[in-house]
Structures are given as C-alpha cells and as structure tokens.
Scaffold this active site. Structure first.
Site, PDB file in Angstrom:
ATOM      1  N   SER A 197      27.068 -47.814 -34.365  1.00 47.98           N
ATOM      2  CA  SER A 197      27.677 -49.141 -34.309  1.00 47.98           C
ATOM      3  C   SER A 197      28.046 -49.501 -32.868  1.00 47.98           C
ATOM      4  O   SER A 197      28.190 -50.698 -32.552  1.00 47.98           O
ATOM      5  CB  SER A 197      28.926 -49.200 -35.192  1.00 47.98           C
ATOM      6  OG  SER A 197      28.585 -49.173 -36.557  1.00 47.98           O
ATOM      7  N   ALA A 250      34.453 -45.786 -36.192  1.00 49.44           N
ATOM      8  CA  ALA A 250      34.107 -44.384 -35.949  1.00 49.44           C
ATOM      9  C   ALA A 250      32.606 -44.163 -35.902  1.00 49.44           C
ATOM     10  O   ALA A 250      32.152 -43.069 -35.568  1.00 49.44           O
ATOM     11  CB  ALA A 250      34.716 -43.503 -37.040  1.00 49.44           C
ATOM     12  N   SER A 251      31.831 -45.191 -36.233  1.00 46.34           N
ATOM     13  CA  SER A 251      30.377 -45.059 -36.341  1.00 46.34           C
ATOM     14  C   SER A 251      29.707 -45.028 -34.975  1.00 46.34           C
ATOM     15  O   SER A 251      29.876 -45.939 -34.159  1.00 46.34           O
ATOM     16  CB  SER A 251      29.824 -46.228 -37.160  1.00 46.34           C
ATOM     17  OG  SER A 251      28.440 -46.392 -36.972  1.00 46.34           O
ATOM     18  N   THR A 252      28.910 -44.008 -34.749  1.00 39.74           N
ATOM     19  CA  THR A 252      28.244 -43.824 -33.453  1.00 39.74           C
ATOM     20  C   THR A 252      27.252 -44.946 -33.146  1.00 39.74           C
ATOM     21  O   THR A 252      27.307 -45.571 -32.090  1.00 39.74           O
ATOM     22  CB  THR A 252      27.525 -42.477 -33.420  1.00 39.74           C
ATOM     23  OG1 THR A 252      26.646 -42.369 -34.555  1.00 39.74           O
ATOM     24  CG2 THR A 252      28.519 -41.327 -33.471  1.00 39.74           C
TER      25      THR A 252
END
Length: 203
Positions: A17, A13-15
């Site tokens: 990443s 969910a990490s942008t």
C-alpha cells in the site's frame, strides 16, 4: 460530465500500500478518474481466516521475497525505504485519524504516515508523531485526536471494514470500481483505472 469513481482501500501496515498510496492520486488525475481514499483494517479480515499476523510473517520465504520486491519497487520509483520494526505495525490509531479527517486532508495524512513508516522507520502508533502529521495535513491535531478516539470515528472505521468484507476484499491495496469489480495490488492500479473508464456511464 461526471467522471468514473474508484475507491482506494488501504491498510497502514500494508507494505505494497506504500508505493500504491504514493502514486495513485497522480495516476487517477492523469486518467480522469475520481479517487476516494478508504482506510480500513486487515486485522479483522485476517482473524476470520485464522491468521494472527501478516501472511508475510506466516510464510517466511514469501516475506523475504516481499521485502526484496518492495526494495526494488521503491528504488525504481525514487521512494525512500526503511524496513519497519516491528512488522506489521499497529495502524489502528492512524486509521481512526484518517477516518476522522476531512476528505481533502486524508491523502496528505495517509502519504505522510506511509513515508514515516516505510521511508523513515517510525512507529505509526506514536501519538506525538501522528499529531505532527495531522498538523502537516492542515488539521488541528488536538481536535482530530479527540475525534479519532470517539465513538463516531470508531463506528465509521468498523463500518468500512464490514464494507470491505462485503466487497470481497482480502488484502491491500485494493481498488473497487462502481460496478463492484475488484483489483488487488500495487501492480493492478492501471488496470483498475482502465476498467473504471471502460465501464463508466456518463451522467
């Protein structure tokens, strides 16, 4: 002669990443560093801090900056970008699948998930879509989906979260080196590689 090893900690969910996952393997190869992909979950870590959602949602002005920043990064890197809705996406199934895959299949699957999520705007909790990405990574979708729903994959993912906590990881993407040094953010990948090379003791 052995190569230095770094561990790449990422949350689906990490942008930030997303661009990190798309470039870190090539970067590590060019630097002569061995890369280990470590999917984990930020939700339990955020929950311990009293957060119920992404900090980018908790502080809207920070979130607005992040989305514009991510647009710029993707444009300069030639990466497609579509803002996912809802945000954050639920990456639990994808993380369990990545945990169940063979090590050589994890990078292919992980990059495909990021492209589907942030490049095309797909929901990454869609099992049919995930099955397609498993197949593209060279694995049997039915087998991996079964394994990912089993107790072993769940336990391994929980163990990864606990290991991340023990390493002091608080966000993604993060890179840890053999000596425990932690680097956080897409813009710290090069620094992490440099540190790994500088502190490596050949075996």
């Amino acid at each position: 002669m052995s190569r230095p090893v770094v561990q790449f900690w990422y949350e689906f969910a990490s942008t930030y990443s997303y661009p990190a996952a798309m470039r870190i393997e090539d970067l590590a190869e060019r630097r002569g560093v061995e890369l280990r992909w470590r999917p984990f979950l930020l939700g339990p870590i955020f929950a311990e801090a009293g957060w119920t959602t992404s900090p980018f949602n908790l502080l809207p002005v920070k979130g607005a900056y992040m989305w514009r920043d991510l647009e710029r990064i993707c444009a300069s890197s030639g990466l497609p970008f579509t803002r996912p809705d809802p945000f954050p996406q639920n990456g639990l199934k994808a993380a369990r699948i990545a945990t169940a895959l063979a090590p050589e299949q994890v990078p292919l699957f992980s990059r495909a998930v990021y492209l589907a999520e942030f490049g095309e705007g797909w929901r990454i909790d869609d099992e049919k879509m995930l099955a397609t990405l498993i197949t593209r990574a060279g694995a049997n979708a039915e087998e991996i989906l079964t394994l990912s729903a089993g107790n072993e994959a769940k336990a391994r993912l929980r163990a990864s979260v606990e290991e991340a906590k023990a390493l002091g990881i608080f966000g993604a993407p993060s890179v840890t080196c053999a000596d425990g040094e932690l680097f956080w953010g897409n813009d710290r990948l090069e620094q992490a590689m440099d540190h790994a090379l500088a502190t490596h003791i050949p075996q």
